[in-house]
Scaffold this motif. Structure first.
Motif, short mmCIF file in Angstrom:
data_model
loop_
_atom_site.label_atom_id
_atom_site.label_comp_id
_atom_site.label_asym_id
_atom_site.label_seq_id
_atom_site.Cartn_x
_atom_site.Cartn_y
_atom_site.Cartn_z
N MET A 1 -44.32 0.84 -24.00
CA MET A 1 -43.29 1.27 -23.04
C MET A 1 -43.74 2.49 -22.23
SD MET A 1 -40.41 0.24 -21.94
CE MET A 1 -39.97 1.04 -20.40
N GLN A 2 -44.59 3.37 -22.85
CA GLN A 2 -45.01 4.57 -22.12
C GLN A 2 -45.72 4.24 -20.81
OE1 GLN A 2 -45.76 4.25 -25.67
NE2 GLN A 2 -46.39 6.30 -26.31
N GLU A 5 -43.19 3.59 -18.24
CA GLU A 5 -42.49 4.83 -17.88
C GLU A 5 -43.32 5.69 -16.93
OE1 GLU A 5 -40.18 7.01 -21.01
OE2 GLU A 5 -41.02 5.46 -22.29
N GLY A 8 -42.89 4.87 -13.59
CA GLY A 8 -41.53 5.02 -13.08
C GLY A 8 -40.65 3.81 -13.32
N THR A 10 -38.42 2.02 -15.94
CA THR A 10 -37.78 1.95 -17.26
C THR A 10 -36.80 0.78 -17.32
OG1 THR A 10 -35.97 3.42 -16.61
CG2 THR A 10 -37.94 4.46 -17.54
N MET A 345 -43.85 14.31 -38.62
CA MET A 345 -42.60 13.55 -38.49
C MET A 345 -42.89 12.07 -38.25
SD MET A 345 -39.96 15.63 -38.66
CE MET A 345 -38.63 14.94 -37.64
N TYR A 346 -44.10 11.64 -38.55
CA TYR A 346 -44.53 10.24 -38.40
C TYR A 346 -44.64 9.81 -36.93
CZ TYR A 346 -43.08 9.48 -43.34
OH TYR A 346 -42.91 9.53 -44.70
N ARG A 347 -44.58 10.77 -36.00
CA ARG A 347 -44.68 10.39 -34.59
C ARG A 347 -46.13 10.08 -34.25
NH1 ARG A 347 -40.79 15.33 -32.89
NH2 ARG A 347 -42.50 16.35 -34.00
N ARG A 348 -46.32 9.04 -33.46
CA ARG A 348 -47.67 8.53 -33.20
C ARG A 348 -48.11 8.90 -31.80
NH1 ARG A 348 -48.42 4.68 -37.25
NH2 ARG A 348 -50.01 3.48 -36.16
N GLY A 369 -47.43 11.38 -25.04
CA GLY A 369 -46.58 12.07 -26.01
C GLY A 369 -45.43 11.16 -26.42
N HIS A 370 -44.60 11.66 -27.26
CA HIS A 370 -43.48 10.82 -27.70
C HIS A 370 -42.31 10.97 -26.74
CE1 HIS A 370 -42.41 14.73 -29.38
NE2 HIS A 370 -41.16 14.32 -29.31
#
Lengths: 370, 370
Positions: A1-2, A5, A8, A10, A345-348, A369-370
């Motif tokens: 999804m990034q 995004e 532009g 979403t 925090m398990y963020r990838r 980034g997340h």
């Protein structure tokens, strides 16, 4: 999804379709239905089937593999679904499943899984045939299709599957089966369903009589599954890509029958009708973009010991947090996205290997980034 | 799937659509698209949204709940999608997620999650409005819809959400907003997006000016979410069921705007147009079958200590094998399916509590093997 995004966009619809090796087929059907629905807004759909097929130590481990296949979905495609002939079979079985949430490895009942696969194949084929017959007013048999593509965990099962369809046609009294083949299969005509799934003699006899058709209608699909190993949900579409690669210049007007199977179980037989299409969406350009020979050649061979060591690291990191991955990206192709970091925090976090030929919004290496 | 198999029907299509609280909406869209597609064969579709919302010890725990909502999908429905006005917003965020595969409990960043929800709401609303305007040739505002139904993790967020739509309409200069309300909101018109999500004063002011419309257009949807607590993916549809229950006799010709949100995040605003329908698919019969008052009344109250004890047992059994469940089914409604046993291979077995009013293939209590 990034990636969307960053460009532009979403306003993207659709979520994961999850069901073992059948997930990609479910996503494909969902996406095609979207394009055909009243809510379609004219944009392309994108289906991504991806899996890594890894097994605990033991005889199944060397059959593993990994792949991702992406499909662009839209109207006037060179590859289109013959939507009326679909045959589906679903059943609740424990043939292959992942009950241990802390492990990526499946629990496999190999014998049950193979029987389930062949039973599902029979059921889907019967439904596919009867739907075809209802709409076309004539009998379906394997001579009606130019290619058959099967979910391909290992090649032996693909050989058995096609022979099984031949045996089905024999029992359905299809006229293309000559006297010699008929005589060879006659001894098995009184077997019960269950006996027929277990009979080695039937397996051998039907594979023998079907061999000349297998070579013509199935063999072209076996390139990637044989070279890459099991790819779970990407397997069927990698097999189909092999047909495009090998036969793209003679596929115009041809029919390809697909058999998708996911343990658990979910299965569908469906068919594609092909046409040459127009650039950039021509079969020859698709074959060109797939560029299978280069991808196969660019593989890097590691020793079994190194492979086992890598899997140990994967086991250790499966579901884990707070680690950095190796900075060595030498073996990745340019343009590859790769995991760099999982935080506390398990963020990838991912980066992308520089690709001078990249198009779109990306400017050199990105950190998402997340 | 076992229930279908027992009735001899294995020709069923569709797999799990998984995405936090948005999963049910994805399944609904997939199913409606199927009915509209060329591969639809005339049968009904069935969408089941179900979740249990459980939290680790702490302030979120009492907000939990559980529910299942089933929807029958087919043509000429009394509740139909206005498929052209859909506004979707997707983004990659870590607001609420379940990274620890061995636990059912989520990791929640409450403040981030609320901001994400409101940002997604703004984005979806803007897209919904511009699509409406494109097709209808006039501006959309909250007066165009009779009811607004929101994903409802807790009621305060629903109040904030509707006030936020009102504030959007104020900024879009919608004519229905009178001078008094306009004066109250004017001081906030220059806030940046981010400031506006954090401003308590704006929250208070917009809720106050929107109150009379909230009572009319939103309050009817709050019954089940308030009574049952968070239901994750079933929450939005339980809120919608509350509207059917309360207003079924005056819904003919009315429009209901729905806002679905799943952490991670996936969100869509879409709308239903309602008509009275014909028996058995009439709104009044749907309200009748829902029978919400009886279901609410038949709930059984347990002490917080007992609830905590039950959650401890769930934690212990999450992903576990080799156990039998309690034989005491006194608290289950007749007809309920329940887990009896997970064997040493993690295979799950279910039974059904006797229901004298049961229809279909079932004959008394069933045990579904694998």
């Amino acid at each position: 999804m990034q990636i969307f995004e960053e460009c532009g966009n979403t306003d993207v619809e659709g979520v994961d379709s999850t069901n073992a090796c059948y997930g990609g087929t479910a996503a494909l059907f969902n996406c095609v239905n979207w394009v055909e629905s009243s809510c379609w807004d004219g944009r392309y759909g994108l289906v991504v089937c991806t899996d890594s097929a890894v097994y605990a130590e033991g005889p199944a481990r060397p059959t593993g593999g990994a792949a991702a296949i992406a499909m662009l979905i839209g109207p006037n495609a060179p590859i289109s679904l013959e939507s009326k002939y679909r045959g589906t079979h679903m059943s609740h079985v424990y043939d292959f499943y992942k009950p241990n949430l802390a492990s990526e490895y499946p629990v496999v009942d190999g014998k049950l899984s193979q029987t389930c696969y062949l039973m599902a194949l029979d059921s889907c084929y019967n439904r596919f045939c009867s739907k075809f017959e209802k709409f076309e007013g004539r009998m379906f048999s394997i001579v009606e299709a130019d290619y058959f593509v099967f979910h391909s965990p290992y090649n032996k099962l693909v050989q058995k599957s096609f022979a099984r369809l031949y045996f089905n046609d024999f029992k359905r009294n299809c006229s293309f089966i000559g006297k010699e083949a008929r005589d060879k299969l006659e001894p098995f005509s009184t077997l019960s369903g269950d006996e027929s799934y277990q009979s080695r003699d039937l397996e051998k006899a039907s594979q023998m009589v079907a061999k000349h058709l297998y070579d013509k209608k199935v063999q072209p699909s076996t390139l990637l599954p044989k070279q890459v190993g099991n790819m779970y949900t990407a397997s069927l579409y990698a097999a189909f890509a092999s047909v495009i690669h090998k036969k793209h210049n003679i596929l115009d007007g041809q029919r390809v029958v697909m058999f998708s199977y996911g343990s658990g179980l979910t299965s569908t037989m469906f068919s594609f009708k092909l046409n040459d299409g127009q650039h950039p969406f021509s079969l020859s350009n698709i074959a060109n973009v797939l560029d299978i020979p280069r991808k196969l050649e660019s593989r890097y061979e590691v020793s079994p010991e190194k492979f086992v060591e890598t899997l140990k690291l994967m086991e250790h990191r499966y579901g884990a947090k707070d680690f950095l991955t190796s900075k060595d990206t030498a073996l990745l192709s340019p343009g590859t996205f790769y995991l760099t970091h999982v935080d506390s925090m398990y963020r990838r976090y991912y980066a992308r290997k520089v690709d001078d030929g990249a198009v779109g919004c990306a400017n050199g290496p990105q950190v998402n980034g997340h």
